[in-house]
Design a protein around this motif. Structure first.
Motif, PDB file in Angstrom:
ATOM      1  N   GLY A  85      -2.662 -18.209   6.958  1.00  0.00           N
ATOM      2  CA  GLY A  85      -2.776 -18.064   5.510  1.00  0.00           C
ATOM      3  C   GLY A  85      -3.343 -16.695   5.186  1.00  0.00           C
ATOM      4  N   MET A  86      -2.642 -15.941   4.331  1.00  0.00           N
ATOM      5  CA  MET A  86      -2.995 -14.548   4.073  1.00  0.00           C
ATOM      6  C   MET A  86      -3.375 -14.315   2.609  1.00  0.00           C
ATOM      7  SD  MET A  86      -2.476 -13.101   7.046  1.00  0.00           S
ATOM      8  CE  MET A  86      -2.614 -11.383   6.517  1.00  0.00           C
ATOM      9  N   ARG A  87      -4.343 -13.419   2.406  1.00  0.00           N
ATOM     10  CA  ARG A  87      -4.719 -12.943   1.072  1.00  0.00           C
ATOM     11  C   ARG A  87      -4.271 -11.502   0.938  1.00  0.00           C
ATOM     12  NH1 ARG A  87      -6.111 -15.418  -3.452  1.00  0.00           N
ATOM     13  NH2 ARG A  87      -7.277 -16.886  -2.131  1.00  0.00           N
ATOM     14  N   PHE A  88      -3.462 -11.201  -0.092  1.00  0.00           N
ATOM     15  CA  PHE A  88      -2.937  -9.854  -0.302  1.00  0.00           C
ATOM     16  C   PHE A  88      -4.063  -8.860  -0.571  1.00  0.00           C
ATOM     17  CE2 PHE A  88      -1.370  -6.753  -3.537  1.00  0.00           C
ATOM     18  CZ  PHE A  88      -0.592  -5.997  -2.692  1.00  0.00           C
ATOM     19  N   ILE A  89      -4.012  -7.703   0.113  1.00  0.00           N
ATOM     20  CA  ILE A  89      -5.002  -6.641  -0.058  1.00  0.00           C
ATOM     21  C   ILE A  89      -4.408  -5.444  -0.789  1.00  0.00           C
ATOM     22  CG2 ILE A  89      -6.551  -5.022   1.114  1.00  0.00           C
ATOM     23  CD1 ILE A  89      -7.472  -7.902   1.311  1.00  0.00           C
ATOM     24  N   GLU A  90      -3.323  -4.883  -0.267  1.00  0.00           N
ATOM     25  CA  GLU A  90      -2.703  -3.723  -0.906  1.00  0.00           C
ATOM     26  C   GLU A  90      -1.293  -3.513  -0.382  1.00  0.00           C
ATOM     27  OE1 GLU A  90      -4.003   0.279   0.213  1.00  0.00           O
ATOM     28  OE2 GLU A  90      -5.196  -0.612   1.842  1.00  0.00           O
ATOM     29  N   ALA A  91      -0.542  -2.705  -1.115  1.00  0.00           N
ATOM     30  CA  ALA A  91       0.806  -2.317  -0.702  1.00  0.00           C
ATOM     31  C   ALA A  91       0.865  -0.796  -0.659  1.00  0.00           C
ATOM     32  CB  ALA A  91       1.849  -2.860  -1.663  1.00  0.00           C
ATOM     33  N   ILE A  92       1.400  -0.272   0.413  1.00  0.00           N
ATOM     34  CA  ILE A  92       1.550   1.180   0.562  1.00  0.00           C
ATOM     35  C   ILE A  92       3.038   1.506   0.549  1.00  0.00           C
ATOM     36  CG2 ILE A  92       1.131   3.168   2.055  1.00  0.00           C
ATOM     37  CD1 ILE A  92      -1.274   1.645   3.194  1.00  0.00           C
ATOM     38  N   ASP A  93       3.470   2.229  -0.465  1.00  0.00           N
ATOM     39  CA  ASP A  93       4.883   2.586  -0.571  1.00  0.00           C
ATOM     40  C   ASP A  93       5.282   3.588   0.499  1.00  0.00           C
ATOM     41  OD1 ASP A  93       5.435   0.954  -2.751  1.00  0.00           O
ATOM     42  OD2 ASP A  93       4.813   2.481  -4.195  1.00  0.00           O
ATOM     43  N   ILE A  94       6.416   3.340   1.130  1.00  0.00           N
ATOM     44  CA  ILE A  94       6.995   4.273   2.091  1.00  0.00           C
ATOM     45  C   ILE A  94       8.131   4.974   1.357  1.00  0.00           C
ATOM     46  CG2 ILE A  94       8.109   4.496   4.355  1.00  0.00           C
ATOM     47  CD1 ILE A  94       6.708   1.820   5.094  1.00  0.00           C
ATOM     48  N   LYS A  95       7.835   6.140   0.837  1.00  0.00           N
ATOM     49  CA  LYS A  95       8.727   6.791  -0.119  1.00  0.00           C
ATOM     50  C   LYS A  95      10.074   7.193   0.483  1.00  0.00           C
ATOM     51  CE  LYS A  95       4.941   8.507  -2.990  1.00  0.00           C
ATOM     52  NZ  LYS A  95       3.913   7.741  -2.296  1.00  0.00           N
ATOM     53  N   HIS A  96      10.119   7.422   1.780  1.00  0.00           N
ATOM     54  CA  HIS A  96      11.342   7.940   2.381  1.00  0.00           C
ATOM     55  C   HIS A  96      12.506   6.949   2.316  1.00  0.00           C
ATOM     56  CE1 HIS A  96      13.445  10.948   4.699  1.00  0.00           C
ATOM     57  NE2 HIS A  96      13.824  10.045   5.590  1.00  0.00           N
ATOM     58  N   ASN A  97      12.202   5.630   2.313  1.00  0.00           N
ATOM     59  CA  ASN A  97      13.299   4.661   2.266  1.00  0.00           C
ATOM     60  C   ASN A  97      13.088   3.545   1.244  1.00  0.00           C
ATOM     61  OD1 ASN A  97      11.344   3.140   3.492  1.00  0.00           O
ATOM     62  ND2 ASN A  97      12.496   2.693   5.343  1.00  0.00           N
ATOM     63  N   GLY A  98      12.045   3.653   0.443  1.00  0.00           N
ATOM     64  CA  GLY A  98      11.840   2.682  -0.618  1.00  0.00           C
ATOM     65  C   GLY A  98      11.214   1.374  -0.195  1.00  0.00           C
ATOM     66  N   THR A  99      10.819   1.248   1.076  1.00  0.00           N
ATOM     67  CA  THR A  99      10.149   0.032   1.527  1.00  0.00           C
ATOM     68  C   THR A  99       8.649   0.151   1.257  1.00  0.00           C
ATOM     69  OG1 THR A  99       9.870   0.899   3.767  1.00  0.00           O
ATOM     70  CG2 THR A  99      11.881  -0.360   3.322  1.00  0.00           C
ATOM     71  N   ALA A 100       7.917  -0.902   1.595  1.00  0.00           N
ATOM     72  CA  ALA A 100       6.467  -0.891   1.400  1.00  0.00           C
ATOM     73  C   ALA A 100       5.793  -1.636   2.536  1.00  0.00           C
ATOM     74  CB  ALA A 100       6.096  -1.519   0.060  1.00  0.00           C
ATOM     75  N   LEU A 101       4.631  -1.148   2.947  1.00  0.00           N
ATOM     76  CA  LEU A 101       3.811  -1.847   3.926  1.00  0.00           C
ATOM     77  C   LEU A 101       2.868  -2.770   3.162  1.00  0.00           C
ATOM     78  CD1 LEU A 101       2.781  -2.266   6.844  1.00  0.00           C
ATOM     79  CD2 LEU A 101       1.198  -0.360   6.444  1.00  0.00           C
ATOM     80  N   ILE A 102       3.056  -4.063   3.327  1.00  0.00           N
ATOM     81  CA  ILE A 102       2.222  -5.057   2.657  1.00  0.00           C
ATOM     82  C   ILE A 102       1.068  -5.419   3.586  1.00  0.00           C
ATOM     83  CG2 ILE A 102       2.166  -7.311   1.539  1.00  0.00           C
ATOM     84  CD1 ILE A 102       4.097  -5.288   0.249  1.00  0.00           C
TER      85      ILE A 102
END
Length: 208
Positions: free
Chosen positions: A135-152
């Motif tokens: 079970g996970m609690r969201f902390i932050e999202a870091i955008d990876i601008k080069h391909n539009g993905t994000a590190l959750i």
């Protein structure tokens, strides 16, 4: 040998299969989420990674958000919680087909015949068929601008796993029947082949 230019010339599916395989076998996990209307979502990911132990942080890469995909990302933003569930051999096929681009109003739990499971005071759905779930609690999202993905990035709030998988203070993933993925659609079982002590400078062995 493939150059950058060779890879760029490949068709989309071949490129996906090859580039998704070059890192080797990755963990197969189902991420369960729920939105503010109570609709559940389940999607298979092979990008879950350990980011730190104190606090206990895990990350995964979310695809670019469009009308067709990105439901996991949006649900996490709405609810602030989610689950990570190991895939086991008994339900690989069910797990694999959660990657279909279902409409946002359709739950992959229902379509792929997997069962929602809940624990007290935690709204996000676990996968009942999985014996190893987080079970996970969201902390932050870091955008990876080069391909539009994000590190959750999230923090572990609940860890549920078989008692017999805890050996010498660690987890034996062979006992839990964890499954790995290579590329888009190749699945592997795991077998532990060696075990070594924590590596310390004054305990380096003599190598042959």
């Amino acid at each position: 040998m493939y150059t950058k230019e060779d890879i760029a010339k490949l068709d989309r599916i071949s490129k996906l299969k090859i580039v998704n395989s070059v890192t080797g076998i990755k963990p197969a996990n189902l991420i369960g989420t729920i939105n503010d209307k109570g609709r559940t979502n389940l999607a298979i990911f092979s990008s879950v990674v350990h980011l730190g132990s104190d606090p206990a942080l895990l990350g995964f890469v979310a695809r670019p958000r469009t009308a067709e995909v990105g439901h996991t990302y949006r649900n996490i933003f709405e609810s602030g919680i989610y689950t990570i569930n190991h895939v086991h051999p008994e339900f690989i096929k069910n797990a694999h087909y959660t990657s279909v681009k279902f409409d946002i109003g359709i739950s992959e739990f229902e379509q792929c015949k997997l069962t929602e499971e809940y624990i007290a005071n935690f709204k996000a759905p676990f996968v009942e068929e999985s014996s190893f779930k987080i079970g996970m609690r969201f902390i932050e999202a870091i955008d990876i601008k080069h391909n539009g993905t994000a590190l959750i990035i999230g923090e572990i709030e609940h860890l549920i796993l078989p008692d017999d998988a805890m050996i010498d203070g660690g987890i034996d993933l062979e006992i839990t029947k964890a499954v790995g993925i290579s590329g888009l659609n190749s699945y592997y079982t795991l077998k532990k082949i060696e075990n070594h002590p924590y590596a310390r400078l004054n305990e380096i062995p003599e190598f042959e």
